[in-house]
Write a protein that holds these residues in place. Structure first.
Motif, PDB file in Angstrom:
ATOM      1  N   GLU A   1       9.107 -17.955  -9.521  1.00  0.00           N
ATOM      2  CA  GLU A   1       7.762 -18.161  -8.968  1.00  0.00           C
ATOM      3  C   GLU A   1       7.186 -16.821  -8.509  1.00  0.00           C
ATOM      4  O   GLU A   1       7.825 -16.084  -7.754  1.00  0.00           O
ATOM      5  N   THR A   2       5.974 -16.508  -8.949  1.00  0.00           N
ATOM      6  CA  THR A   2       5.330 -15.257  -8.555  1.00  0.00           C
ATOM      7  C   THR A   2       4.958 -15.327  -7.082  1.00  0.00           C
ATOM      8  O   THR A   2       4.245 -16.235  -6.651  1.00  0.00           O
ATOM      9  N   ILE A   3       5.458 -14.355  -6.299  1.00  0.00           N
ATOM     10  CA  ILE A   3       5.132 -14.321  -4.878  1.00  0.00           C
ATOM     11  C   ILE A   3       4.187 -13.175  -4.535  1.00  0.00           C
ATOM     12  O   ILE A   3       3.572 -13.185  -3.483  1.00  0.00           O
ATOM     13  N   ALA A   4       4.068 -12.187  -5.427  1.00  0.00           N
ATOM     14  CA  ALA A   4       3.146 -11.075  -5.179  1.00  0.00           C
ATOM     15  C   ALA A   4       2.775 -10.417  -6.495  1.00  0.00           C
ATOM     16  O   ALA A   4       3.593 -10.348  -7.420  1.00  0.00           O
ATOM     17  N   THR A   5       1.543  -9.955  -6.581  1.00  0.00           N
ATOM     18  CA  THR A   5       1.100  -9.142  -7.710  1.00  0.00           C
ATOM     19  C   THR A   5       0.229  -8.025  -7.164  1.00  0.00           C
ATOM     20  O   THR A   5      -0.388  -8.164  -6.103  1.00  0.00           O
ATOM     21  N   TRP A   6       0.207  -6.921  -7.862  1.00  0.00           N
ATOM     22  CA  TRP A   6      -0.737  -5.853  -7.547  1.00  0.00           C
ATOM     23  C   TRP A   6      -1.120  -5.158  -8.833  1.00  0.00           C
ATOM     24  O   TRP A   6      -0.385  -5.189  -9.812  1.00  0.00           O
ATOM     25  N   TYR A   7      -2.285  -4.560  -8.818  1.00  0.00           N
ATOM     26  CA  TYR A   7      -2.919  -4.071 -10.043  1.00  0.00           C
ATOM     27  C   TYR A   7      -3.428  -2.666  -9.788  1.00  0.00           C
ATOM     28  O   TYR A   7      -4.078  -2.414  -8.769  1.00  0.00           O
ATOM     29  N   PHE A   8      -3.131  -1.765 -10.709  1.00  0.00           N
ATOM     30  CA  PHE A   8      -3.627  -0.401 -10.595  1.00  0.00           C
ATOM     31  C   PHE A   8      -4.535  -0.102 -11.769  1.00  0.00           C
ATOM     32  O   PHE A   8      -4.164  -0.299 -12.917  1.00  0.00           O
ATOM     33  N   SER A   9      -5.741   0.356 -11.459  1.00  0.00           N
ATOM     34  CA  SER A   9      -6.770   0.467 -12.483  1.00  0.00           C
ATOM     35  C   SER A   9      -6.680   1.734 -13.312  1.00  0.00           C
ATOM     36  O   SER A   9      -7.202   1.774 -14.404  1.00  0.00           O
ATOM     37  N   THR A  10      -6.050   2.779 -12.816  1.00  0.00           N
ATOM     38  CA  THR A  10      -5.808   3.979 -13.628  1.00  0.00           C
ATOM     39  C   THR A  10      -4.564   4.677 -13.117  1.00  0.00           C
ATOM     40  O   THR A  10      -4.206   4.564 -11.960  1.00  0.00           O
ATOM     41  N   ALA A  11      -3.915   5.434 -13.994  1.00  0.00           N
ATOM     42  CA  ALA A  11      -2.687   6.139 -13.612  1.00  0.00           C
ATOM     43  C   ALA A  11      -2.949   7.118 -12.474  1.00  0.00           C
ATOM     44  O   ALA A  11      -2.111   7.307 -11.613  1.00  0.00           O
ATOM     45  N   GLY A  12      -4.109   7.743 -12.456  1.00  0.00           N
ATOM     46  CA  GLY A  12      -4.420   8.728 -11.423  1.00  0.00           C
ATOM     47  C   GLY A  12      -4.435   8.158 -10.026  1.00  0.00           C
ATOM     48  O   GLY A  12      -4.295   8.880  -9.051  1.00  0.00           O
ATOM     49  N   ASN A  13      -4.566   6.839  -9.895  1.00  0.00           N
ATOM     50  CA  ASN A  13      -4.606   6.218  -8.576  1.00  0.00           C
ATOM     51  C   ASN A  13      -3.233   5.908  -8.008  1.00  0.00           C
ATOM     52  O   ASN A  13      -3.134   5.528  -6.873  1.00  0.00           O
ATOM     53  N   HIS A  14      -2.177   6.037  -8.814  1.00  0.00           N
ATOM     54  CA  HIS A  14      -0.880   5.614  -8.281  1.00  0.00           C
ATOM     55  C   HIS A  14       0.315   6.381  -8.831  1.00  0.00           C
ATOM     56  O   HIS A  14       1.405   5.862  -8.847  1.00  0.00           O
ATOM     57  N   ASN A  15       0.132   7.612  -9.241  1.00  0.00           N
ATOM     58  CA  ASN A  15       1.293   8.368  -9.685  1.00  0.00           C
ATOM     59  C   ASN A  15       2.222   8.721  -8.531  1.00  0.00           C
ATOM     60  O   ASN A  15       3.364   9.048  -8.740  1.00  0.00           O
ATOM     61  N   ASP A  16       1.718   8.680  -7.303  1.00  0.00           N
ATOM     62  CA  ASP A  16       2.558   8.834  -6.127  1.00  0.00           C
ATOM     63  C   ASP A  16       3.180   7.470  -5.833  1.00  0.00           C
ATOM     64  O   ASP A  16       2.459   6.501  -5.599  1.00  0.00           O
ATOM     65  N   PRO A  17       4.512   7.349  -5.844  1.00  0.00           N
ATOM     66  CA  PRO A  17       5.128   6.032  -5.681  1.00  0.00           C
ATOM     67  C   PRO A  17       5.112   5.517  -4.246  1.00  0.00           C
ATOM     68  O   PRO A  17       5.900   4.665  -3.885  1.00  0.00           O
ATOM     69  N   MET A  18       4.239   6.008  -3.443  1.00  0.00           N
ATOM     70  CA  MET A  18       4.196   5.602  -2.039  1.00  0.00           C
ATOM     71  C   MET A  18       3.222   4.443  -1.832  1.00  0.00           C
ATOM     72  O   MET A  18       2.324   4.486  -1.018  1.00  0.00           O
ATOM     73  N   ASN A  19       3.366   3.395  -2.606  1.00  0.00           N
ATOM     74  CA  ASN A  19       2.528   2.204  -2.501  1.00  0.00           C
ATOM     75  C   ASN A  19       3.403   1.003  -2.171  1.00  0.00           C
ATOM     76  O   ASN A  19       3.498   0.070  -2.944  1.00  0.00           O
TER      77      ASN A  19
END
Length: 133
Positions: free
Chosen positions: A78-96
């Motif tokens: 069962e899916t308990i969480a999802t998150w979406y990143f719209s471009t690589a530049g917004n999340h190349n830092d793994p501090m999310n």
């Protein structure tokens, strides 16, 4: 066996792969580099042990592409969480970090899917946490 009598997954306290690794009252899992395309791709899959886990999950798109990537956490299918990143530049830092409490004896899946391209994009997932008995 390491401190506290907990098994060390994979036979080594430093490893990558789908397994959950125990170090005393702490756990971790490192996917290593996983190629994610437009299919639902497993990054980490394991079943928790006897204790519950307070954990932090971090994901990273290391490809440098501008593809949109969607990440999922599932407990027992069962899916308990999802998150979406719209471009690589917004999340190349793994501090999310996404924080979760994992019940005992729970099948956990961390998955990813490229929302824009069928090309493989390098991604990774890390889970760290503490076990409570």
């Amino acid at each position: 066996m390491l401190g506290g009598g907990n098994p060390v997954g994979g036979g080594s306290p430093a490893s990558t792969g789908n397994n959950l690794n125990y170090l005393g009252n702490h756990v971790y899992a490192n996917s290593g580099i996983i190629n994610v395309n437009n299919t639902d791709t497993p990054m980490l899959t394991f079943t928790s042990g006897a204790g519950y886990i307070v954990a932090k999950v971090q994901t990273n798109n290391a490809s440098g592409s501008n593809d949109d990537i969607k990440y999922f956490i599932k407990f027992n299918g069962e899916t308990i969480a999802t998150w979406y990143f719209s471009t690589a530049g917004n999340h190349n830092d793994p501090m999310n970090p996404v924080y979760v409490i994992i019940p005992a004896e729970t099948k956990v899946e961390i998955r990813a899917q490229n929302q824009q391209s069928s090309s493989d994009r390098e991604n990774s997932a890390i889970l760290t946490g503490r076990v409570y008995y």
